[in-house]
Scaffold this motif. Structure first.
Motif, mmCIF file in Angstrom:
data_model
loop_
_atom_site.group_PDB
_atom_site.id
_atom_site.type_symbol
_atom_site.label_atom_id
_atom_site.label_comp_id
_atom_site.label_asym_id
_atom_site.label_seq_id
_atom_site.Cartn_x
_atom_site.Cartn_y
_atom_site.Cartn_z
ATOM 1 N N GLY A 1 0.798 -0.960 0.091
ATOM 2 C CA GLY A 1 -0.101 -0.108 0.017
ATOM 3 C C GLY A 1 0.638 1.059 0.139
ATOM 4 N N ASP A 2 0.128 2.390 -0.338
ATOM 5 C CA ASP A 2 0.703 3.752 -0.589
ATOM 6 C C ASP A 2 1.559 4.113 0.790
ATOM 7 O OD1 ASP A 2 0.122 3.660 -2.919
ATOM 8 O OD2 ASP A 2 -1.559 4.784 -2.722
ATOM 9 N N ARG A 3 1.092 3.955 2.050
ATOM 10 C CA ARG A 3 1.442 4.561 2.996
ATOM 11 C C ARG A 3 2.810 3.662 3.341
ATOM 12 N NH1 ARG A 3 -3.874 4.606 6.758
ATOM 13 N NH2 ARG A 3 -2.597 5.488 8.274
ATOM 14 N N ILE A 4 2.643 2.137 3.569
ATOM 15 C CA ILE A 4 3.883 1.711 3.722
ATOM 16 C C ILE A 4 4.948 1.961 2.790
ATOM 17 C CG2 ILE A 4 4.965 -0.789 3.448
ATOM 18 C CD1 ILE A 4 3.350 -0.264 6.299
ATOM 19 N N ALA A 5 4.731 2.174 1.546
ATOM 20 C CA ALA A 5 5.768 2.454 0.398
ATOM 21 C C ALA A 5 6.356 3.886 0.748
ATOM 22 C CB ALA A 5 5.024 2.340 -1.061
ATOM 23 N N ALA A 6 5.405 4.796 1.297
ATOM 24 C CA ALA A 6 6.049 6.004 1.742
ATOM 25 C C ALA A 6 6.890 5.958 3.017
ATOM 26 C CB ALA A 6 4.888 6.893 2.163
ATOM 27 N N MET A 7 6.705 4.987 3.820
ATOM 28 C CA MET A 7 7.685 4.642 4.734
ATOM 29 C C MET A 7 9.022 4.230 4.233
ATOM 30 S SD MET A 7 5.201 2.841 7.580
ATOM 31 C CE MET A 7 6.351 2.566 8.897
ATOM 32 N N VAL A 8 8.924 3.398 3.334
ATOM 33 C CA VAL A 8 10.180 2.807 2.609
ATOM 34 C C VAL A 8 11.014 4.088 1.681
ATOM 35 C CG1 VAL A 8 11.094 1.283 0.774
ATOM 36 C CG2 VAL A 8 9.375 0.425 2.463
ATOM 37 N N THR A 9 9.933 4.786 1.247
ATOM 38 C CA THR A 9 10.804 5.915 0.573
ATOM 39 C C THR A 9 11.400 6.982 1.502
ATOM 40 O OG1 THR A 9 9.062 5.661 -1.315
ATOM 41 C CG2 THR A 9 10.311 7.844 -1.051
ATOM 42 N N GLU A 10 10.939 7.056 2.553
ATOM 43 C CA GLU A 10 11.580 7.891 3.554
ATOM 44 C C GLU A 10 12.575 7.538 4.107
ATOM 45 O OE1 GLU A 10 10.296 10.278 7.873
ATOM 46 O OE2 GLU A 10 8.915 8.873 6.895
ATOM 47 N N TYR A 11 12.838 6.308 4.351
ATOM 48 C CA TYR A 11 14.140 5.628 4.745
ATOM 49 C C TYR A 11 15.037 5.654 3.646
ATOM 50 C CZ TYR A 11 17.187 2.403 7.051
ATOM 51 O OH TYR A 11 18.497 1.901 7.413
ATOM 52 N N HIS A 12 14.497 5.347 2.424
ATOM 53 C CA HIS A 12 15.597 5.358 1.385
ATOM 54 C C HIS A 12 16.285 6.551 1.460
ATOM 55 C CE1 HIS A 12 16.743 6.085 -2.731
ATOM 56 N NE2 HIS A 12 17.162 4.846 -2.997
ATOM 57 N N GLY A 13 15.584 7.637 1.756
ATOM 58 C CA GLY A 13 16.154 9.203 1.453
ATOM 59 C C GLY A 13 17.389 9.286 2.798
ATOM 60 N N VAL A 14 16.861 8.498 3.845
ATOM 61 C CA VAL A 14 17.871 8.639 4.884
ATOM 62 C C VAL A 14 19.212 8.036 4.479
ATOM 63 C CG1 VAL A 14 18.532 7.606 7.234
ATOM 64 C CG2 VAL A 14 16.081 8.721 6.858
ATOM 65 N N LEU A 15 19.238 6.858 3.930
ATOM 66 C CA LEU A 15 20.342 6.007 3.411
ATOM 67 C C LEU A 15 20.916 6.755 2.234
ATOM 68 C CD1 LEU A 15 19.339 2.385 3.272
ATOM 69 C CD2 LEU A 15 20.570 3.491 4.954
#
Length: 243
Positions: A170-184
């Motif tokens: 879902g979009d909200r889980i995908a958003a969490m993944v994207t946010e963490y990708h930004g951290v990395l």
């Protein structure tokens, strides 16, 4: 109500997926002074391995955390003289959705939560699964460990692999993944800064090691151009020193 609801096995399983329990407990200091059994603690370590004293009646909560709950809005919903008091709160607004003064049963509370959850889902879309959230947190923890031990390239590679499955949740889980990708990616940028400094210090082997670890991981991202530029910088520096 503590034993009949919060320590009820069926309620514990239900609330894990359907609610976040917050408790505001009054007169805890009085119980501690009288050495009431509900104020007893046990010694253990927390998730970071640090010594901690948790309450026996409320495992994974310290006395300080229980006091902290009293200072939140959790203690403001009860405008009656009845204790216990249960309030089902809208997580988006923190407004009370349903008031349940006095004692209740696990079954009645489950029924009430399901009713309010249905209303929230109708307004905001399907709620997130705690299982899916935990899967994201587990991936983040594993990536953090790789980041510390082997650098951003390895962490980004693992995240990319896990994201294929997580992004389907879902979009909200995908958003969490994207946010963490930004951290990395920020960490990868810092490693490239270090590689640039190493080139300036004529530490070419160390710089190449960093670039090699990131080259594949940052393909098709804004950092790909930086990797190319730094390889070119190494080549130019080596050519100049050979003249």
């Amino acid at each position: 109500m503590h034993r009949s609801v919060l320590q009820n096995e069926d309620f514990a399983k239900f609330t894990y997926e359907n609610a976040v329990d917050v408790m505001s407990l009054s007169r805890l200091d009085e119980g501690i002074e009288k050495k009431d059994e509900k104020s007893h603690t046990y010694d253990t370590v927390d998730a970071d391995g640090k010594p901690v004293k948790y309450l026996v009646e409320w495992p994974n909560l310290t006395i300080e955390e229980m006091y902290a709950f009293r200072r939140t809005k959790a203690g403001q919903y009860n405008n009656t003289s009845k204790i216990p008091y249960t309030s089902i709160v809208d997580p988006y607004t923190l407004d009370e959705m349903k008031s349940m003064p006095g004692s209740s049963t696990a079954g009645k509370l489950i029924e009430a939560v399901e009713e309010m959850k249905a209303k929230l889902n109708a307004e905001h879309g399907p709620s997130l699964s705690r299982k899916d959230i935990d899967a994201v947190k587990k991936t983040q923890a594993e990536c953090d460990e790789l980041l510390d031990k082997k650098g951003a390239g390895k962490a980004l590679a693992l995240l990319k692999k896990r994201a294929k499955k997580l992004n389907k949740k879902g979009d909200r889980i995908a958003a969490m993944v994207t946010e963490y990708h930004g951290v990395l990616m920020e960490k990868a940028g810092e490693e490239l800064d270090k590689a640039n400094d190493l080139i300036d210090e004529d530490e070419m082997s160390a710089a190449k090691k960093i670039l090699g670890s990131l080259k594949s991981a940052v393909k098709k991202t804004p950092l790909e151009a930086r990797v190319t530029e730094l390889y070119a910088k190494i080549k130019a520096a080596q050519a100049a020193s050979a003249e």
